[in-house]
Design a protein around this motif. Structure first.
Motif, PDB file in Angstrom:
ATOM      1  N   GLN A   1      21.151 -10.668  13.946  1.00  0.00           N
ATOM      2  CA  GLN A   1      20.031 -10.058  14.659  1.00  0.00           C
ATOM      3  C   GLN A   1      20.339  -8.583  14.813  1.00  0.00           C
ATOM      4  O   GLN A   1      21.307  -8.208  15.488  1.00  0.00           O
ATOM      5  CB  GLN A   1      19.827 -10.718  16.020  1.00  0.00           C
ATOM      6  CG  GLN A   1      19.429 -12.180  15.950  1.00  0.00           C
ATOM      7  CD  GLN A   1      19.188 -12.790  17.325  1.00  0.00           C
ATOM      8  OE1 GLN A   1      19.358 -12.138  18.349  1.00  0.00           O
ATOM      9  NE2 GLN A   1      18.789 -14.051  17.352  1.00  0.00           N
ATOM     10  N   GLY A   2      19.529  -7.750  14.192  1.00  0.00           N
ATOM     11  CA  GLY A   2      19.817  -6.326  14.188  1.00  0.00           C
ATOM     12  C   GLY A   2      21.118  -6.076  13.465  1.00  0.00           C
ATOM     13  O   GLY A   2      21.294  -6.497  12.314  1.00  0.00           O
ATOM     14  N   ASN A   3      22.055  -5.459  14.143  1.00  0.00           N
ATOM     15  CA  ASN A   3      23.348  -5.181  13.527  1.00  0.00           C
ATOM     16  C   ASN A   3      24.452  -6.010  14.179  1.00  0.00           C
ATOM     17  O   ASN A   3      25.608  -5.605  14.206  1.00  0.00           O
ATOM     18  CB  ASN A   3      23.690  -3.686  13.642  1.00  0.00           C
ATOM     19  CG  ASN A   3      24.641  -3.243  12.545  1.00  0.00           C
ATOM     20  OD1 ASN A   3      24.597  -3.755  11.432  1.00  0.00           O
ATOM     21  ND2 ASN A   3      25.516  -2.307  12.853  1.00  0.00           N
ATOM     22  N   GLN A   4      24.061  -7.195  14.700  1.00  0.00           N
ATOM     23  CA  GLN A   4      25.017  -8.103  15.322  1.00  0.00           C
ATOM     24  C   GLN A   4      24.954  -9.454  14.624  1.00  0.00           C
ATOM     25  O   GLN A   4      23.885  -9.893  14.206  1.00  0.00           O
ATOM     26  CB  GLN A   4      24.695  -8.307  16.810  1.00  0.00           C
ATOM     27  CG  GLN A   4      24.491  -7.046  17.608  1.00  0.00           C
ATOM     28  CD  GLN A   4      25.792  -6.337  17.917  1.00  0.00           C
ATOM     29  OE1 GLN A   4      26.862  -6.927  17.882  1.00  0.00           O
ATOM     30  NE2 GLN A   4      25.703  -5.046  18.221  1.00  0.00           N
ATOM     31  N   ILE A   5      26.111 -10.120  14.530  1.00  0.00           N
ATOM     32  CA  ILE A   5      26.127 -11.495  14.046  1.00  0.00           C
ATOM     33  C   ILE A   5      26.549 -12.390  15.200  1.00  0.00           C
ATOM     34  O   ILE A   5      27.565 -12.149  15.855  1.00  0.00           O
ATOM     35  CB  ILE A   5      27.049 -11.670  12.819  1.00  0.00           C
ATOM     36  CG1 ILE A   5      26.941 -13.111  12.300  1.00  0.00           C
ATOM     37  CG2 ILE A   5      28.487 -11.267  13.102  1.00  0.00           C
ATOM     38  CD1 ILE A   5      27.538 -13.310  10.910  1.00  0.00           C
ATOM     39  N   TYR A   6      25.724 -13.394  15.489  1.00  0.00           N
ATOM     40  CA  TYR A   6      25.942 -14.294  16.611  1.00  0.00           C
ATOM     41  C   TYR A   6      26.532 -15.615  16.126  1.00  0.00           C
ATOM     42  O   TYR A   6      25.966 -16.272  15.249  1.00  0.00           O
ATOM     43  CB  TYR A   6      24.622 -14.570  17.337  1.00  0.00           C
ATOM     44  CG  TYR A   6      24.139 -13.412  18.177  1.00  0.00           C
ATOM     45  CD1 TYR A   6      24.309 -13.405  19.557  1.00  0.00           C
ATOM     46  CD2 TYR A   6      23.515 -12.318  17.587  1.00  0.00           C
ATOM     47  CE1 TYR A   6      23.874 -12.338  20.338  1.00  0.00           C
ATOM     48  CE2 TYR A   6      23.077 -11.239  18.350  1.00  0.00           C
ATOM     49  CZ  TYR A   6      23.259 -11.261  19.720  1.00  0.00           C
ATOM     50  OH  TYR A   6      22.840 -10.198  20.480  1.00  0.00           O
ATOM     51  N   ALA A   7      27.651 -16.011  16.709  1.00  0.00           N
ATOM     52  CA  ALA A   7      28.279 -17.306  16.434  1.00  0.00           C
ATOM     53  C   ALA A   7      29.564 -17.386  17.231  1.00  0.00           C
ATOM     54  O   ALA A   7      30.164 -16.362  17.573  1.00  0.00           O
ATOM     55  CB  ALA A   7      28.588 -17.481  14.944  1.00  0.00           C
ATOM     56  N   ARG A   8      29.995 -18.614  17.546  1.00  0.00           N
ATOM     57  CA  ARG A   8      31.286 -18.759  18.204  1.00  0.00           C
ATOM     58  C   ARG A   8      32.391 -18.339  17.216  1.00  0.00           C
ATOM     59  O   ARG A   8      32.398 -18.766  16.073  1.00  0.00           O
ATOM     60  CB  ARG A   8      31.494 -20.199  18.671  1.00  0.00           C
ATOM     61  CG  ARG A   8      32.884 -20.504  19.172  1.00  0.00           C
ATOM     62  CD  ARG A   8      33.286 -19.631  20.383  1.00  0.00           C
ATOM     63  NE  ARG A   8      32.857 -20.199  21.641  1.00  0.00           N
ATOM     64  CZ  ARG A   8      32.261 -19.500  22.582  1.00  0.00           C
ATOM     65  NH1 ARG A   8      31.990 -18.214  22.404  1.00  0.00           N
ATOM     66  NH2 ARG A   8      31.912 -20.061  23.721  1.00  0.00           N
ATOM     67  N   GLY A   9      33.275 -17.476  17.695  1.00  0.00           N
ATOM     68  CA  GLY A   9      34.373 -16.983  16.868  1.00  0.00           C
ATOM     69  C   GLY A   9      34.067 -15.696  16.130  1.00  0.00           C
ATOM     70  O   GLY A   9      34.954 -15.132  15.489  1.00  0.00           O
ATOM     71  N   ALA A  10      32.831 -15.197  16.241  1.00  0.00           N
ATOM     72  CA  ALA A  10      32.464 -13.995  15.498  1.00  0.00           C
ATOM     73  C   ALA A  10      33.336 -12.817  15.881  1.00  0.00           C
ATOM     74  O   ALA A  10      33.849 -12.081  15.024  1.00  0.00           O
ATOM     75  CB  ALA A  10      30.991 -13.662  15.740  1.00  0.00           C
ATOM     76  N   SER A  11      33.547 -12.633  17.186  1.00  0.00           N
ATOM     77  CA  SER A  11      34.345 -11.522  17.679  1.00  0.00           C
ATOM     78  C   SER A  11      35.784 -11.925  17.947  1.00  0.00           C
ATOM     79  O   SER A  11      36.706 -11.117  17.813  1.00  0.00           O
ATOM     80  CB  SER A  11      33.705 -10.970  18.964  1.00  0.00           C
ATOM     81  OG  SER A  11      34.400  -9.855  19.464  1.00  0.00           O
ATOM     82  N   ASP A  12      35.989 -13.189  18.310  1.00  0.00           N
ATOM     83  CA  ASP A  12      37.306 -13.696  18.722  1.00  0.00           C
ATOM     84  C   ASP A  12      37.594 -15.006  18.003  1.00  0.00           C
ATOM     85  O   ASP A  12      37.258 -16.066  18.482  1.00  0.00           O
ATOM     86  CB  ASP A  12      37.300 -13.898  20.246  1.00  0.00           C
ATOM     87  CG  ASP A  12      38.619 -14.412  20.772  1.00  0.00           C
ATOM     88  OD1 ASP A  12      39.645 -14.236  20.106  1.00  0.00           O
ATOM     89  OD2 ASP A  12      38.615 -15.011  21.861  1.00  0.00           O
ATOM     90  N   ASP A  13      38.252 -14.963  16.860  1.00  0.00           N
ATOM     91  CA  ASP A  13      38.872 -13.825  16.214  1.00  0.00           C
ATOM     92  C   ASP A  13      38.628 -13.919  14.709  1.00  0.00           C
ATOM     93  O   ASP A  13      39.346 -13.344  13.913  1.00  0.00           O
ATOM     94  CB  ASP A  13      40.371 -13.824  16.550  1.00  0.00           C
ATOM     95  CG  ASP A  13      41.181 -12.708  15.916  1.00  0.00           C
ATOM     96  OD1 ASP A  13      40.715 -11.559  15.945  1.00  0.00           O
ATOM     97  OD2 ASP A  13      42.258 -12.980  15.389  1.00  0.00           O
TER      98      ASP A  13
END
Length: 459
Positions: A108-120
Motif C-alpha cells: 500500500q503506497g510505499n509500504q509492504i504489510y505483513a507479519r515479519g516485514a520489518s522484524d526481521d
C-alpha cells in the motif's frame, strides 16, 4: 558502485517478489502448529542463498528450530563478516485488528504489510540481495561472508547460546553485522551501539482450592485477583520508578557525552505523545524520554488474567490469578539477579491468605559496544551514501539476546545497521516495512561491504 546501482534497479521487481514469498510463510516460532512452517522458511532461505551464489548452504540443527548457514570465503587478506538475522516471526493475535491478512503481503503506497516485514525478514533478506548483487556484478565479494540466520529469536534464541558455544570455530569471524534495529526517522539513519537486556517471569497467585461462590463466600475469603492487583501495584512507586529493593543498584550511569548526543537529536516529546494517542508521558523522574527509552531499566506488566473471562456475569471468587512480567535491563544488570530481587520483593509483599510464586522465564544481558571502532564508524558513512546524511550513534530500548551471546562467545565487535522504523508495528497488528528503506538499505549495505576492508586496514 554505478554497476551495482544498475543491477539493483534492474532486479528490483524480483527482489520484491522474493520478499513477498518469504513473508507469505507463517513462520511463528512460538506456536507448535507452525513448526513445519518455520522449517519451510529456513529451507526457503537456504535455497535463496544457494541461488545467490553462496556455498555450503545448509540447515544446522540446534535442538529447536534450525540455523541457516552459508558462506563465501575466497577474499584473501580481507575480513570475515558474520551476517546474523532471523526468519521466525511473532504471533499475529489479535487477527481482528489486522487491516490485511498477516501472511498475505500487501503493498500500500510505499509500504509492504505483513507479519515479519520489518522484524526481521525484510532486513535479513536485504543482506542476501545486497551480497548477491556484488557477486553478480563482480563475480566475487570484497570480504568473506558467513551467514547465521536463526529461527528462534522471537522466543529468546533459546538454543542459540549452546549452539554457538559448540560451533564457535565454524562461525569464527572478524565482526558481526546485524540489521534488527531501528532508524531515528525516515531521513535520519542510526547505528545502534547499545541494547537493553531482558528478563521475563510470571507471577502466579493462589488462594482457595477452587473458585468459590461469591454469594456464599464473599466477604469471608481472599480473592486471588485482588491479591494479584495488590502485588502488581507494589512493584512501582507513584512517580513511575521501580519499587523493588536493589533494582537500580548496579545500573551504569549515562556518560555526559551520551547525554549531550541524545539532546542534539531534538526529540519532540509532544509529537511523540500525540503519535501514541496518550494524554501524557510517564516514567522514571529525572531523565529525558530518550534516556528512559535507551539507557534506563524498566519493569512492565505484559499481561494479567484470572477468573471468569467470558461474556456476561459469573459470580465467583477466583482462586488463582496470573501476571506476565518483563524487565528491560541496562549495563551491569544481570537477568537472574533481577529475578532474585523481584522474588524477594514478592515474599515481603504477599497479601494475607495468598500464595505468590515466581516462575522464571528467558532473558538476555544488555550490550554496549565501543562506537569508535572503524567497522562501526563505516556504517555511518555507508548510510550517508544512500540517505544523504550520516547516521547518528544511539542505544536502542529493545533487546536482541543473541548480541550478547555473540560478543561473549566469539569476542568480536557487533555492528548494528537497522533499516526499520519505530512506528512499523513489529510485534503488533499491521506490521509493515518501508520499501524506500528496502531500496536505500540495499545501497547502504553494498557500500558498506565494498569499503569494509579499507576501513579495517586490510585492503
Amino acid at each position: 558502485m554505478d554497476a551495482i546501482e544498475s543491477y539493483l534497479s534492474a532486479n528490483r521487481s524480483r527482489h520484491l517478489d522474493e520478499l513477498v514469498e518469504l513473508l507469505s510463510i507463517p513462520s511463528v516460532s512460538a506456536l507448535s502448529e507452525h513448526k513445519e512452517d518455520v522449517r519451510r522458511a529456513a529451507t526457503w532461505i537456504q535455497q535463496k542463498l544457494t541461488d545467490a551464489g553462496f556455498e555450503h548452504a545448509t540447515l544446522m540443527e540446534t535442538g529447536g528450530h534450525p540455523v541457516v548457514y552459508a558462506d563465501w570465503l575466497h577474499a584473501e587478506d580481507a575480513p570475515t563478516v558474520l551476517v546474523y538475522g532471523h526468519y521466525d516471526v511473532q504471533p499475529v493475535d489479535p487477527v481482528s485488528l489486522w487491516k490485511t491478512p498477516p501472511f498475505t503481503p500487501t503493498v500500500q503506497g510505499n509500504q509492504i504489510y505483513a507479519r515479519g516485514a520489518s522484524d526481521d525478514k525484510g532486513p535479513t533478506l536485504m543482506h542476501i540481495h545486497a551480497l548477491g548483487a556484488l557477486l553478480a556484478v563482480s563475480g566475487k565479494l570484497p570480504v568473506n561472508i558467513k551467514f547465521c540466520i536463526e529461527g528462534e529469536e522471537e522466543i529468546g534464541s533459546a538454543h542459540l547460546h549452546a549452539f554457538m558455544e559448540k560451533e564457535r570455530e565454524h562461525f569464527a569471524a572478524d565482526l558481526i553485522l546485524i540489521s534488527d534495529t531501528t532508524m531515528i526517522s525516515p531521513t535520519q539513519p542510526a547505528v545502534v551501539y547499545g541494547l537493553r537486556g531482558l528478563t521475563a517471569c510470571q507471577i502466579d497467585v493462589k488462594t482457595a482450592a477452587s473458585d468459590l461462590h461469591s454469594g456464599l463466600y464473599g466477604g469471608a475469603v481472599p480473592n486471588a485477583i485482588h491479591a494479584l492487583v495488590e502485588v502488581i501495584n507494589s512493584l512501582h512507586n507513584e512517580d513511575g520508578s521501580v519499587a523493588v529493593a536493589g533494582f537500580y543498584d548496579n545500573v551504569a550511569p549515562l556518560a555526559q557525552e551520551e547525554k549531550e548526543q541524545y539532546a542534539k537529536l531534538g526529540h519532540d516529546d509532544e509529537a511523540y505523545r500525540a503519535s501514541l494517542g496518550l494524554t501524557q508521558l510517564h516514567g522514571e523522574p529525572g531523565y529525558t524520554t530518550l534516556e528512559r527509552l535507551w539507557a534506563r531499566p524498566t519493569l512492565e506488566v505484559n499481561g494479567i488474567y484470572g477468573g471468569f473471562q467470558g461474556e456476561g456475569t459469573k459470580t465467583v471468587i477466583p482462586c488463582e490469578a496470573h501476571a506476565k512480567i518483563t524487565c528491560r535491563l541496562v549495563p551491569n544488570q544481570d537477568p537472574q539477579e533481577i529475578l532474585d530481587l523481584i522474588e524477594n520483593h514478592l515474599a515481603t509483599h504477599t497479601p494475607p491468605g495468598a500464595k505468590v510464586t515466581l516462575v522464571r522465564q528467558d532473558g538476555g544481558k544488555p550490550y554496549l559496544a565501543p562506537y569508535d571502532h572503524p567497522a562501526i564508524q563505516l556504517a555511518s558513512e555507508a548510510y550517508a551514501h544512500a540517505y544523504g546524511t550520516p547516521a547518528v550513534f544511539t542505544r536502542m530500548g529493545g533487546s536482541i539476546p543473541v548480541v550478547e551471546t555473540f560478543s561473549n562467545v566469539l569476542h568480536i565487535p557487533v555492528v548494528m545497521m537497522g533499516f526499520s522504523l519505530g512506528d512499523e508495528n513489529f510485534h503488533a497488528p499491521n506490521e509493515h516495512f518501508s520499501l524506500d528503506n528496502f531500496d536505500k538499505g540495499l545501497r547502504t549495505l553494498c557500500y558498506y561491504y565494498t569499503h569494509l576492508s579499507q576501513a579495517m586496514g586490510q585492503a
